[in-house]
Design a protein around this motif. Structure first.
Motif, PDB file in Angstrom:
ATOM      1  N   ARG A 122      -3.918   9.543   2.489  1.00  0.00           N
ATOM      2  CA  ARG A 122      -4.778   8.824   1.548  1.00  0.00           C
ATOM      3  C   ARG A 122      -4.400   7.350   1.492  1.00  0.00           C
ATOM      4  O   ARG A 122      -5.262   6.482   1.466  1.00  0.00           O
ATOM      5  CB  ARG A 122      -4.659   9.476   0.171  1.00  0.00           C
ATOM      6  N   ARG A 123      -3.092   7.058   1.503  1.00  0.00           N
ATOM      7  CA  ARG A 123      -2.649   5.661   1.486  1.00  0.00           C
ATOM      8  C   ARG A 123      -3.018   4.948   2.791  1.00  0.00           C
ATOM      9  O   ARG A 123      -3.443   3.799   2.777  1.00  0.00           O
ATOM     10  CB  ARG A 123      -1.142   5.582   1.269  1.00  0.00           C
ATOM     11  N   GLU A 124      -2.856   5.620   3.929  1.00  0.00           N
ATOM     12  CA  GLU A 124      -3.179   5.001   5.215  1.00  0.00           C
ATOM     13  C   GLU A 124      -4.669   4.713   5.343  1.00  0.00           C
ATOM     14  O   GLU A 124      -5.064   3.689   5.886  1.00  0.00           O
ATOM     15  CB  GLU A 124      -2.726   5.892   6.370  1.00  0.00           C
ATOM     16  N   ALA A 172      -6.664   4.021   2.978  1.00  0.00           N
ATOM     17  CA  ALA A 172      -7.043   2.960   2.049  1.00  0.00           C
ATOM     18  C   ALA A 172      -6.726   1.575   2.606  1.00  0.00           C
ATOM     19  O   ALA A 172      -7.283   0.577   2.147  1.00  0.00           O
ATOM     20  CB  ALA A 172      -6.328   3.161   0.717  1.00  0.00           C
ATOM     21  N   LYS A 173      -5.854   1.507   3.618  1.00  0.00           N
ATOM     22  CA  LYS A 173      -5.496   0.209   4.204  1.00  0.00           C
ATOM     23  C   LYS A 173      -6.667  -0.326   5.023  1.00  0.00           C
ATOM     24  O   LYS A 173      -7.403   0.438   5.632  1.00  0.00           O
ATOM     25  CB  LYS A 173      -4.280   0.350   5.112  1.00  0.00           C
ATOM     26  N   PRO A 174      -6.847  -1.662   5.062  1.00  0.00           N
ATOM     27  CA  PRO A 174      -7.916  -2.216   5.907  1.00  0.00           C
ATOM     28  C   PRO A 174      -7.589  -2.011   7.374  1.00  0.00           C
ATOM     29  O   PRO A 174      -6.427  -2.082   7.783  1.00  0.00           O
ATOM     30  CB  PRO A 174      -7.943  -3.696   5.537  1.00  0.00           C
ATOM     31  N   ASP A 175      -8.603  -1.767   8.168  1.00  0.00           N
ATOM     32  CA  ASP A 175      -8.444  -1.494   9.587  1.00  0.00           C
ATOM     33  C   ASP A 175      -8.411  -2.804  10.365  1.00  0.00           C
ATOM     34  O   ASP A 175      -9.377  -3.560  10.348  1.00  0.00           O
ATOM     35  CB  ASP A 175      -9.604  -0.630  10.074  1.00  0.00           C
ATOM     36  N   TRP A 193       0.201  10.528   1.952  1.00  0.00           N
ATOM     37  CA  TRP A 193       0.395   9.526   3.000  1.00  0.00           C
ATOM     38  C   TRP A 193      -0.922   9.209   3.685  1.00  0.00           C
ATOM     39  O   TRP A 193      -1.248   8.048   3.917  1.00  0.00           O
ATOM     40  CB  TRP A 193       1.424  10.042   4.013  1.00  0.00           C
TER      41      TRP A 193
END
Length: 111
Positions: free
Chosen positions: A24-26, A28-31, A22
């Motif tokens: 790692r996925r978060e 990877a999201k753009p800020d 989770w």
């Protein structure tokens, strides 16, 4: 019993929902940063309108200038808050503090 070294470093499933996957996925999201420029915001700009030049010690220099200021604008989304954010004020209020009284003699609980 499976030895621990066989369990460690095993690949996670593609639909794994553990905290590591989770995170790692978060990450990877753009800020969505508040400093991202938008179409409504614009900085203050200053333009030189007239400059008076003069020969000073053999070099041409600006001795007087007139400027035009174009005021900036900040949209409501990027407007800073009137107060700083309140992080926390009381974690848990259990009432008046209880004074510590050391026990000099050990005792047993009665049923």
């Amino acid at each position: 019993m499976i030895p621990l070294n066989r369990y460690l470093h095993q690949p996670h499933a593609s639909d794994c929902d553990c905290s590591v996957c989770w995170s790692r996925r978060e990450l990877a999201k753009p800020d969505p940063s508040q400093s991202t420029p938008c179409t409504e915001c614009r900085p203050t700009r200053v333009f030189t309108v007239v400059t008076t030049m003069a020969l000073v010690a053999g070099v041409w220099r600006s001795i007087h200038s007139t400027y035009r200021v174009e005021p900036g604008f900040t949209c409501a989304k990027h407007m800073p808050a009137l107060r700083p954010p309140k992080y926390w004020h009381v974690v848990y209020d259990s009432g008046k503090p209880t004074p510590f009284v050391p026990i000099r003699e050990p005792f047993e609980l009665e049923a």
